[in-house]
Design an enzyme around this catalytic site. Structure first.
Site, PDB file in Angstrom:
ATOM      1  N   ASN A   9       0.873  -1.181   0.000  1.00 29.92           N
ATOM      2  CA  ASN A   9       0.000   0.000   0.000  1.00 29.92           C
ATOM      3  C   ASN A   9       0.906   1.226   0.000  1.00 29.92           C
ATOM      4  O   ASN A   9       1.483   1.571   1.022  1.00 29.92           O
ATOM      5  CB  ASN A   9      -0.886  -0.040   1.252  1.00 29.92           C
ATOM      6  N   LYS A  11       0.159   4.273  -0.353  1.00 26.72           N
ATOM      7  CA  LYS A  11      -0.479   5.472   0.231  1.00 26.72           C
ATOM      8  C   LYS A  11      -0.193   6.691  -0.656  1.00 26.72           C
ATOM      9  O   LYS A  11      -0.080   6.552  -1.868  1.00 26.72           O
ATOM     10  CB  LYS A  11      -0.026   5.659   1.684  1.00 26.72           C
ATOM     11  N   HIS A  98      -9.471   1.032   4.864  1.00 32.12           N
ATOM     12  CA  HIS A  98      -8.198   1.265   5.557  1.00 32.12           C
ATOM     13  C   HIS A  98      -8.428   2.202   6.740  1.00 32.12           C
ATOM     14  O   HIS A  98      -9.248   3.118   6.664  1.00 32.12           O
ATOM     15  CB  HIS A  98      -7.167   1.859   4.588  1.00 32.12           C
ATOM     16  N   GLU A 100      -6.856   4.612   7.814  1.00 31.89           N
ATOM     17  CA  GLU A 100      -6.670   6.047   7.522  1.00 31.89           C
ATOM     18  C   GLU A 100      -7.924   6.626   6.853  1.00 31.89           C
ATOM     19  O   GLU A 100      -8.260   7.788   7.058  1.00 31.89           O
ATOM     20  CB  GLU A 100      -5.412   6.241   6.658  1.00 31.89           C
ATOM     21  N   GLU A 170      -5.311  -5.077  10.496  1.00 38.27           N
ATOM     22  CA  GLU A 170      -4.333  -4.017  10.712  1.00 38.27           C
ATOM     23  C   GLU A 170      -4.626  -3.309  12.029  1.00 38.27           C
ATOM     24  O   GLU A 170      -5.441  -2.383  12.065  1.00 38.27           O
ATOM     25  CB  GLU A 170      -4.390  -3.005   9.570  1.00 38.27           C
ATOM     26  N   GLY A 176       2.227   2.330  10.764  1.00 36.39           N
ATOM     27  CA  GLY A 176       3.132   3.465  10.608  1.00 36.39           C
ATOM     28  C   GLY A 176       3.797   3.899  11.897  1.00 36.39           C
ATOM     29  O   GLY A 176       4.420   4.954  11.960  1.00 36.39           O
ATOM     30  N   SER A 216       3.327  -1.989  10.382  1.00 38.22           N
ATOM     31  CA  SER A 216       4.784  -1.986  10.591  1.00 38.22           C
ATOM     32  C   SER A 216       5.423  -3.343  10.316  1.00 38.22           C
ATOM     33  O   SER A 216       6.379  -3.736  10.989  1.00 38.22           O
ATOM     34  CB  SER A 216       5.128  -1.495  12.005  1.00 38.22           C
TER      35      SER A 216
HETATM   36  P1  PGA Z   1       2.706   0.318   7.657  1.00 41.49           P
HETATM   37  O1  PGA Z   1       1.269   0.476   6.973  1.00 41.49           O
HETATM   38  O2  PGA Z   1       3.297  -0.960   7.119  1.00 41.49           O
HETATM   39  O3  PGA Z   1       3.481   1.541   7.223  1.00 41.49           O
HETATM   40  O4  PGA Z   1       2.501   0.258   9.124  1.00 41.49           O
HETATM   41  C1  PGA Z   1       0.440  -0.632   6.782  1.00 41.49           C
HETATM   42  C2  PGA Z   1      -0.851  -0.181   6.152  1.00 41.49           C
HETATM   43  O5  PGA Z   1      -1.337   0.895   6.523  1.00 41.49           O
HETATM   44  O6  PGA Z   1      -1.401  -0.859   5.279  1.00 41.49           O
END
Ligand code: PGA
Length: 254
Positions: A9, A11, A98, A100, A170, A176, A216
């Site tokens: 992803n 982003k 997601h 976010e 997640e 993140g 992460s």
């Molecule tokens: P990250 O993001 O690996 O940077 O923690 C995962 C995601 O949001 O899909």
């Protein structure tokens, strides 16, 4: 059949040239022996999907996904993209729900359920994200939270449609942040998710659905997470922006 999957992803990262460079590197680095039986999906910014799909015309081992789509097929929704638009570019899949999108754009599971319907109508694979907040984990409500998310977003589907969906667990506190769920926490939640799918549909569908871990995940921790029987791969954010790191995560699944 349950698939092993690593999805990236990206982003809101990369310019078009940077995105094309990354795709080229991935296409070169992902050789048959590294891929094994793993499916690789990338979710670049939607603006570049067309060019990326063109770049990958002769590459059948990298699938392309959107990061989000609207819950209507078309209309006066300035700035949005729809499932039929993604399908018209011959994209393969799309991330929905997601954290976010939930956090910054107020998306609910009722809305996400409609997005999943729009994607399935276009034969696009929905990658449905779920996961609890830190305070929900701390107060022991994480199973209730994820169980409710699954019910609200997925329980209206037919068993056939459910078999097309990929689930990404997640934990929001791990996205993140550099903090990762332990392999035990990941396995425990993935097994719970599979049991919920078995309850909502049946054991065969539950056995077939791929459940990815996200939050992460990186080349150092991927192998331990992927070693769990109910962890079928990963949805990778930060570490998917670097070709070598992403490929190392694919290696960890084999
Ligand atoms: P990250 O993001 O690996 O940077 O923690 C995962 C995601 O949001 O899909």
């Amino acid at each position: 059949m349950r698939r092993k999957i690593v999805a990236g992803n990206w982003k809101m990262n990369k310019t078009v040239d940077e995105a094309l460079d990354l795709v080229e590197d991935l296409a070169d680095l992902l050789t048959d022996d590294i891929l094994g039986s793993t499916d690789v999906i990338i979710a670049p910014p939607s603006l570049f999907i067309s060019e990326i799909i063109e770049e990958l015309l002769d590459v059948d081992y990298i699938a392309v996904a959107g990061q989000n789509c609207h819950h209507e097929n078309n209309g006066a929704f300035t700035g949005e993209i729809s499932a039929p638009m993604l399908a018209s570019l011959e994209a393969d899949a799309c991330i929905v729900g997601h954290s976010e999108r939930r956090q910054y754009f107020g998306e609910t599971d009722a809305l996400i359920a409609k997005k999943i319907d729009r994607l399935l109508e276009q034969d696009l694979v929905p990658i449905y994200c779920c996961g609890e907040l830190l305070e929900e984990r701390k107060s022991g409500e994480h199973f209730t939270k994820v169980g409710n998310q699954l019910k609200e977003a997925l329980s209206h589907l037919s068993a056939n449609d459910m078999a097309e969906v990929i689930i990404a667990y997640e934990p929001v506190w791990a996205i993140g942040t550099g903090e990762t769920a332990t392999p035990e926490q990941a396995q425990e939640m993935h097994a719970f998710i599979r049991s919920q799918i078995a309850m909502m549909f049946d054991a065969d569908v539950a056995d077939e659905v791929s459940i990815l871990y996200g939050g992460s995940c990186n080349p150092k921790n991927a192998a331990a997470l992927f070693a769990n029987p109910d962890v079928d791969g990963g949805l990778i954010g930060g570490a998917s922006l670097d070709a070598d790191d992403f490929v190392d995560i694919v290696k960890a699944l084999n």
